[in-house]
Design an enzyme around this catalytic site. Structure first.
Site, PDB file in Angstrom:
ATOM      1  N   HIS A 152      -3.723  -6.229   1.446  1.00  0.00           N
ATOM      2  CA  HIS A 152      -4.205  -5.528   2.641  1.00  0.00           C
ATOM      3  C   HIS A 152      -5.329  -4.572   2.234  1.00  0.00           C
ATOM      4  O   HIS A 152      -5.282  -3.960   1.169  1.00  0.00           O
ATOM      5  CB  HIS A 152      -3.058  -4.755   3.300  1.00  0.00           C
ATOM      6  CG  HIS A 152      -3.417  -4.293   4.678  1.00  0.00           C
ATOM      7  ND1 HIS A 152      -4.229  -3.208   4.904  1.00  0.00           N
ATOM      8  CD2 HIS A 152      -3.123  -4.807   5.900  1.00  0.00           C
ATOM      9  CE1 HIS A 152      -4.405  -3.064   6.214  1.00  0.00           C
ATOM     10  NE2 HIS A 152      -3.746  -4.020   6.845  1.00  0.00           N
ATOM     11  N   LYS A 206       2.930  -0.713   8.894  1.00  0.00           N
ATOM     12  CA  LYS A 206       2.338   0.258   7.956  1.00  0.00           C
ATOM     13  C   LYS A 206       3.322   1.417   7.739  1.00  0.00           C
ATOM     14  O   LYS A 206       4.533   1.191   7.723  1.00  0.00           O
ATOM     15  CB  LYS A 206       0.974   0.716   8.477  1.00  0.00           C
ATOM     16  CG  LYS A 206       0.080  -0.491   8.843  1.00  0.00           C
ATOM     17  CD  LYS A 206      -1.324  -0.139   9.193  1.00  0.00           C
ATOM     18  CE  LYS A 206      -2.097  -1.405   9.526  1.00  0.00           C
ATOM     19  NZ  LYS A 206      -3.509  -1.161   9.784  1.00  0.00           N
ATOM     20  N   ASN A 248       2.549  -5.620  11.417  1.00  0.00           N
ATOM     21  CA  ASN A 248       2.465  -4.779  10.223  1.00  0.00           C
ATOM     22  C   ASN A 248       2.599  -3.336  10.681  1.00  0.00           C
ATOM     23  O   ASN A 248       1.654  -2.761  11.210  1.00  0.00           O
ATOM     24  CB  ASN A 248       1.123  -5.010   9.512  1.00  0.00           C
ATOM     25  CG  ASN A 248       0.973  -4.108   8.297  1.00  0.00           C
ATOM     26  OD1 ASN A 248       1.916  -3.436   7.899  1.00  0.00           O
ATOM     27  ND2 ASN A 248      -0.217  -4.093   7.719  1.00  0.00           N
ATOM     28  N   GLY A 260      -7.841  -0.857  13.031  1.00  0.00           N
ATOM     29  CA  GLY A 260      -7.536   0.479  13.549  1.00  0.00           C
ATOM     30  C   GLY A 260      -8.692   1.165  14.241  1.00  0.00           C
ATOM     31  O   GLY A 260      -8.656   2.364  14.495  1.00  0.00           O
TER      32      GLY A 260
HETATM   33  P1  13P Z   1      -4.737  -2.736  13.836  1.00  0.00           P
HETATM   34  O1  13P Z   1      -4.129  -3.825  14.670  1.00  0.00           O
HETATM   35  O2  13P Z   1      -4.138  -1.385  14.115  1.00  0.00           O
HETATM   36  O3  13P Z   1      -6.233  -2.747  13.911  1.00  0.00           O
HETATM   37  O4  13P Z   1      -4.361  -3.045  12.308  1.00  0.00           O
HETATM   38  C1  13P Z   1      -4.596  -4.307  11.811  1.00  0.00           C
HETATM   39  C2  13P Z   1      -3.969  -4.418  10.478  1.00  0.00           C
HETATM   40  O5  13P Z   1      -4.381  -3.777   9.532  1.00  0.00           O
HETATM   41  C3  13P Z   1      -2.809  -5.295  10.331  1.00  0.00           C
HETATM   42  O6  13P Z   1      -2.505  -5.519   9.003  1.00  0.00           O
END
Ligand code: 13P
Length: 252
Positions: free
Chosen positions: A98, A11, A9, A176
């Site tokens: 999400h 983002k 993902n 994150g």
């Molecule tokens: P991280 O791997 O950066 O923690 O993010 C996870 C996430 O939100 C995947 O959709």
């Protein structure tokens, strides 16, 4: 035996150049080094690059997913993207629910169920995210929260429709933050989620439904997550942005 699945993902990262550079080079390395990963790999770039991404991956086993859709079919919804638009460029998967969409864009279970219905109408596979906040976990409410997120959305779907889903358990406190859930915390929740599918839809669906973990997965911890009985792979954010890290994760 369920196949392991790794979903990147991205983002709101990776512009056009970064997206095409990643995909072309990632593919090149997979082919030239004959990397043996034995996993289903899905990548979710940003909307403007879905079409080119799909073209780059054409003829490979890798798939592209969108990160969102709007809950209406079409019309005066400035700035939104519909399921049918994705379908028209050959996209077959979408991430819904999400926690960033739930928290920053106020998508509640009612809205998410509408998004599910429209995604299913156009035959899109749905990567559906659930997970609790740290506030909720500190009060031991995680099972109640996740159950409710499923009950008010997916669990309105028919048995046939369940075939379109991947579930992603993403505890919000692990996203994150670099603070992943322990393997035990994740496995316990995944087993619980599978038991809910067993209760609602029976054994064959509960054995089949892929349940992925997400939240600070990296190349060092991915392998141990993937070893857990009820963890069928990962939904990876930050560690999916660099080719070398993502390559290690898919080989974990
Ligand atoms: P991280 O791997 O950066 O923690 O993010 C996870 C996430 O939100 C995947 O959709």
């Amino acid at each position: 035996m369920r196949k392991k699945i790794v979903i990147a993902n991205w983002k709101m990262n990776h512009d056009f150049h970064e997206t095409s550079f990643f995909l072309r080079n990632f593919l090149k390395i997979l082919l030239e080094k004959k990397i043996n990963h034995n996993k289903e790999i899905i990548i979710a770039p940003s909307f403007p690059f879905l079409h080119i991404s799909n073209q780059i991956l054409q003829g490979t086993t890798l798939k592209i997913a969108a990160q969102n859709i709007y809950q209406m079919d079409k019309g005066s919804y400035t700035g939104e993207v519909s399921a049918s638009m994705l379908k028209s460029i050959g996209i077959t998967k979408v991430i819904l629910g999400h926690s960033e969409r739930r928290e920053l864009f106020f998508e509640n279970n009612d809205i998410l169920f509408k998004k599910i219905k429209i995604a299913l109408k156009y035959g899109l596979d749905i990567i559906f995210c659930v997970g609790e906040t740290s506030f909720e976990r500190n009060r031991d409410q995680q099972f109640y929260i996740v159950k409710n997120q499923l009950k008010e959305t997916i669990f309105h779907c028919t048995r046939d429709e369940i075939g379109f889903f991947y579930i992603a358990y993403e505890p919000i406190w692990a996203i994150g933050t670099g603070k992943n859930a322990t393997y035990e915390q994740a496995q316990t929740m995944h087993k619980f989620i599978r038991s809910l599918f067993l209760e609602k839809y029976g054994e064959s669906i509960s054995n089949r439904i892929p349940i992925l973990y997400g939240g600070s997965i990296n190349n060092l911890n991915a392998g141990d997550f993937f070893l857990q009985k009820d963890i069928d792979g990962g939904l990876v954010g930050k560690s999916s942005l660099k080719i070398e890290n993502f390559l290690k994760i898919i080989q974990s």
